[in-house]
Design a protein around this motif. Sequence first.
Motif, PDB file in Angstrom:
ATOM      1  N   MET A  52       0.826  -1.185   0.000  1.00 36.19           N
ATOM      2  CA  MET A  52       0.000   0.000   0.000  1.00 36.19           C
ATOM      3  C   MET A  52       0.865   1.242   0.000  1.00 36.19           C
ATOM      4  N   ALA A  53       0.438   2.206  -0.713  1.00 29.64           N
ATOM      5  CA  ALA A  53       1.169   3.462  -0.789  1.00 29.64           C
ATOM      6  C   ALA A  53       0.695   4.375   0.342  1.00 29.64           C
ATOM      7  N   SER A  54       1.636   5.047   0.988  1.00 27.47           N
ATOM      8  CA  SER A  54       1.263   5.960   2.066  1.00 27.47           C
ATOM      9  C   SER A  54       0.997   7.343   1.480  1.00 27.47           C
ATOM     10  N   VAL A  55       0.217   8.124   2.189  1.00 30.76           N
ATOM     11  CA  VAL A  55      -0.164   9.464   1.744  1.00 30.76           C
ATOM     12  C   VAL A  55       0.892  10.449   2.236  1.00 30.76           C
ATOM     13  N   ALA A  56       1.238  11.395   1.409  1.00 29.05           N
ATOM     14  CA  ALA A  56       2.262  12.388   1.749  1.00 29.05           C
ATOM     15  C   ALA A  56       1.775  13.267   2.905  1.00 29.05           C
ATOM     16  N   PRO A  57       2.669  13.659   3.816  1.00 27.79           N
ATOM     17  CA  PRO A  57       2.271  14.515   4.946  1.00 27.79           C
ATOM     18  C   PRO A  57       1.695  15.856   4.516  1.00 27.79           C
ATOM     19  N   SER A  58       2.180  16.399   3.419  1.00 29.95           N
ATOM     20  CA  SER A  58       1.646  17.688   2.964  1.00 29.95           C
ATOM     21  C   SER A  58       0.181  17.535   2.545  1.00 29.95           C
ATOM     22  N   ARG A  59      -0.167  16.392   1.970  1.00 28.78           N
ATOM     23  CA  ARG A  59      -1.554  16.123   1.597  1.00 28.78           C
ATOM     24  C   ARG A  59      -2.443  16.022   2.832  1.00 28.78           C
ATOM     25  N   LEU A  60      -1.913  15.369   3.887  1.00 31.11           N
ATOM     26  CA  LEU A  60      -2.691  15.247   5.136  1.00 31.11           C
ATOM     27  C   LEU A  60      -2.883  16.614   5.790  1.00 31.11           C
ATOM     28  N   ALA A  61      -1.855  17.461   5.727  1.00 35.97           N
ATOM     29  CA  ALA A  61      -1.976  18.806   6.302  1.00 35.97           C
ATOM     30  C   ALA A  61      -3.003  19.621   5.532  1.00 35.97           C
ATOM     31  N   THR A  62      -2.997  19.496   4.211  1.00 37.51           N
ATOM     32  CA  THR A  62      -3.984  20.204   3.391  1.00 37.51           C
ATOM     33  C   THR A  62      -5.390  19.703   3.691  1.00 37.51           C
ATOM     34  N   LEU A  63      -5.515  18.401   3.863  1.00 35.73           N
ATOM     35  CA  LEU A  63      -6.813  17.821   4.202  1.00 35.73           C
ATOM     36  C   LEU A  63      -7.310  18.321   5.558  1.00 35.73           C
ATOM     37  N   ALA A  64      -6.407  18.409   6.534  1.00 32.60           N
ATOM     38  CA  ALA A  64      -6.790  18.896   7.866  1.00 32.60           C
ATOM     39  C   ALA A  64      -7.215  20.356   7.804  1.00 32.60           C
ATOM     40  N   ARG A  65      -6.498  21.177   7.008  1.00 32.42           N
ATOM     41  CA  ARG A  65      -6.858  22.584   6.870  1.00 32.42           C
ATOM     42  C   ARG A  65      -8.228  22.713   6.212  1.00 32.42           C
ATOM     43  N   LEU A  66      -8.482  21.936   5.170  1.00 29.66           N
ATOM     44  CA  LEU A  66      -9.761  21.968   4.484  1.00 29.66           C
ATOM     45  C   LEU A  66     -10.887  21.492   5.400  1.00 29.66           C
ATOM     46  N   ARG A  67     -10.626  20.470   6.195  1.00 23.38           N
ATOM     47  CA  ARG A  67     -11.625  19.960   7.138  1.00 23.38           C
ATOM     48  C   ARG A  67     -12.001  21.017   8.167  1.00 23.38           C
TER      49      ARG A  67
END
Length: 106
Positions: free
Chosen positions: A1-16
């Motif tokens: 499985m491929a892991s998600v980049a931390p920058s993507r998770l930070a963007t997701l948290a900001r959008l949430r």
Amino acid sequence: MASVAPSRLATLARLRSVIFQTSYNPTSQRTGAKYLKRRLRGPSMMDYYPQQLSFSAINKEFKGLDLIDEDEEQRLQDIVDKKKRGKGAPKKAKSAADSRRAQRKR
């Protein structure tokens, strides 16, 4: 499985946080939000303690009664007696030149 980049998770948290109207705090600094969200204590404390009647409140409400508060009269008489003996509160300064600080600096 491929892991998600931390920058993507930070963007997701900001959008949430924008969508759900929550605060975005990526560094986990203390904000005091827990205390600001908490219910205020004042109204429930005011409901707990009963309203106290006072002579001044009754006199304001009913002008014709003219009730006399004996405790207040005694307090005022005690103040007059103390002033006669020189034990009363000092007079307030009318200006900066009248204050004790100004006299001490000379």
